[in-house]
Design an enzyme around this catalytic site. Structure first.
Site, PDB file in Angstrom:
ATOM      1  N   MET A  30      -3.613  -7.548   3.550  1.00 57.17           N
ATOM      2  CA  MET A  30      -4.257  -6.170   2.392  1.00 57.17           C
ATOM      3  C   MET A  30      -5.233  -6.273   2.803  1.00 57.17           C
ATOM      4  SD  MET A  30      -5.625  -7.354  -1.713  1.00 57.17           S
ATOM      5  CE  MET A  30      -3.937  -7.301  -2.275  1.00 57.17           C
ATOM      6  N   ASN A  31      -5.373  -5.145   2.742  1.00 60.44           N
ATOM      7  CA  ASN A  31      -6.758  -3.898   2.635  1.00 60.44           C
ATOM      8  C   ASN A  31      -7.599  -2.831   1.555  1.00 60.44           C
ATOM      9  OD1 ASN A  31      -5.524  -2.299   5.124  1.00 60.44           O
ATOM     10  ND2 ASN A  31      -7.337  -0.871   4.364  1.00 60.44           N
ATOM     11  N   ASP A  32      -7.674  -1.736   1.191  1.00 55.00           N
ATOM     12  CA  ASP A  32      -8.632  -0.915   0.649  1.00 55.00           C
ATOM     13  C   ASP A  32      -7.887  -1.398  -0.734  1.00 55.00           C
ATOM     14  OD1 ASP A  32      -9.828  -0.429   2.692  1.00 55.00           O
ATOM     15  OD2 ASP A  32      -8.878   2.215   2.619  1.00 55.00           O
ATOM     16  N   ARG A 155     -10.182  11.291   4.673  1.00 50.23           N
ATOM     17  CA  ARG A 155      -8.796  10.821   4.214  1.00 50.23           C
ATOM     18  C   ARG A 155      -9.853  10.340   2.964  1.00 50.23           C
ATOM     19  NH1 ARG A 155     -10.135   8.910   9.418  1.00 50.23           N
ATOM     20  NH2 ARG A 155     -11.836   6.645   9.331  1.00 50.23           N
TER      21      ARG A 155
END
Length: 487
Positions: A30-32, A155
């Site tokens: 998991m990130n952002d 992005r």
């Protein structure tokens, strides 16, 4: 389009660092935070996710929902790389970060498609859902490239509606300066480039990842811009408060500071709930860190939900959501304790790996004393994380050099005592994390720590002088119920 997994995930082999009351992935990476939204009476949290292992593979969007910001139900994968704008073999690709809006009942995700073999590499994309679970992607990207191809990144779109117009900002970098580009639309499909909403003054990084602009404060034009600047270590996140002129599309800055002073805080995103609160989640890890939980088959977590407000001087205040008080269990407290120079004080019943702690000290700057707490202490005193305040210098610190596995380091932040001369430290401990809120959200410090499971002690101290501990309250946190998996 299927959102089921195509292969087996790597199982979690050890639960020693699994968090007891934070949102984390059921498996994998998991990130952002992505697509945070209050939709149809529930909180939805999406996130950058690789479900097949504890590393950053091709990015999917994980998905969870909650009725109370505390207990979360994991839902099927929301986005899987599958289109020419977010998928290609033999290169880096994926559904990168973005945001969510409610378009007349249709839950709509706007995100970056990243394919390194494409030209351009990054485009902005859309996916829609009428049931809040299954999403259909657009046939083509909605913004087919940056206004200037010679750029450093394009992005992480954040979308909101003002009046009848949709607004979008997206992270960008050019000529060594991070920028937030501004677009408008009437239907979320056709977008017009309006220009640069805000950019670095030369000291705020060369690319702004995960920008988030939102109204906050009394005046209609009062806004805050969050972003994660690249290449200005040790700064991980910044905010600007000021005014956004919807006529000119320009943001003017009143106040600038870090969002959080810890090592493990990145890519924060906010949303507004039904009561009008502005709520923030951040990624509670950081790029390049050791991440010891990867050894156990998973990686990453969200911070606790934080409610944002503006102080009179334009500074951003962040405090834990009130809903977290529902997790409070057994309570112990004391008051009016004189902490003698060089001695340690312990409170019976205040040990644990999942705690909420509130300590209020009388800060006498003339004494030169440094005081605070040590948490997750081992019986032999060799393992601990220290939170301290040096009154004469007005410096708040968190030291994890003796915290256990993983990386060490000391965080520092300036902090002025409250108007009544007190310093209030509110901490949330979990199995492998510590979040500090100082002086009612004036400063926050967020870190991952990896102590032994047996390191549970809490000690208070003062050195270079005596200090009065006015009050200490400690609550055991009740673990949230096991996450369910929706069909």
């Amino acid at each position: 389009m299927s959102n089921t997994l195509e292969k087996e995930s790597i199982p979690i082999t050890n639960a020693r660092y699994r968090l007891q009351y934070h949102l984390m992935p059921p498996v994998g990476w998991m990130n952002d935070p992505n697509g945070l939204i209050y939709y149809n009476g529930e909180y939805h949290a999406f996130y950058q996710h690789y479900p097949y292992g504890p590393w950053q593979g091709p990015m999917h969007w994980g998905h969870a929902k909650s009725k109370d910001l505390v207990h979360w139900e994991h839902l099927p994968i929301a986005l899987t790389p599958s289109m020419s704008y977010d998928y290609a073999e033999n290169t880096v690709y994926g559904c990168w970060s973005g945001s969510a809006v409610d378009d007349d009942g249709v839950l709509t995700l706007i995100y970056t498609g990243h394919v390194e073999s494409n030209d351009p590499v990054e485009v902005q994309c859309i996916a829609r859902s009428t049931d809040g679970i299954h999403f259909k992607k657009g046939a083509a990207s909605i913004i087919a490239g940056a206004p200037d191809a010679e750029c450093f990144g394009f992005r992480d779109p954040k979308v909101w509606k003002h009046g009848e117009v949709w607004h979008l900002i997206v992270g960008y970098g050019k000529d060594g300066k991070g920028k937030a580009l501004h677009y408008t639309s009437s239907d979320l499909d056709e977008w017009t480039y309006e220009g640069i909403a805000a950019e670095s003054d030369g000291t705020m990084g060369d690319m702004w990842e995960c920008p988030d602009m939102f109204p906050l404060g009394e005046a209609p034009e009062s806004h805050v811009l969050l972003f994660s600047p690249m290449n200005i270590a040790p700064v991980k996140t910044l905010y600007l408060s000021g005014q956004f002129d919807y006529g000119t599309g320009k943001f003017s800055t009143q106040h600038k500071d870090r969002v959080d002073y810890g090592f493990d805080f990145y890519a924060p995103q906010t949303f507004e709930d039904a009561s009008g609160r502005r709520i923030l989640f951040g990624w509670m890890n950081i790029w390049g860190a050791e991440m010891p939980e990867k050894e156990d088959g998973w990686m990453g977590a969200f911070t606790l939900p934080r409610v944002l407000t503006l102080a009179e001087d334009g500074s951003l205040l962040a405090n834990p959501a009130e809903e977290l008080k529902a997790l409070r269990g057994e309570h112990v407290n004391t008051a009016n304790v004189l902490l003698k120079d060089g001695e340690e004080y312990s409170l019976a019943g205040a040990e644990g790996s999942a705690l909420e702690i509130e300590a209020v000290f009388l800060a006498d700057a003339s004494s030169g004393a440094e005081f605070g707490l040590r948490v997750r202490c081992s019986d032999d005193g060799l393992q601990y994380t220290e939170i301290s305040y040096e009154a004469f210098e007005g410096v708040l610190r968190m030291n994890r050099d003796h915290a256990g596995a993983g990386e060490g380091g000391v965080n520092e932040a300036s902090l002025v005592p409250m108007e009544d001369g007190r310093v209030k430290l509110r901490l949330f401990l979990d199995s492998s994390s510590v979040e500090l809120f100082a002086n009612d959200g004036r400063r926050t410090i967020t870190n991952r720590i990896y102590p032994l499971e047996s390191s549970l002690g809490l000690k208070l101290f003062s050195r270079n002088g005596d200090t009065v501990l006015e009050s200490l309250n400690v609550w055991r946190i009740q673990p949230i119920r096991p996450a369910k998996t929706a069909e």
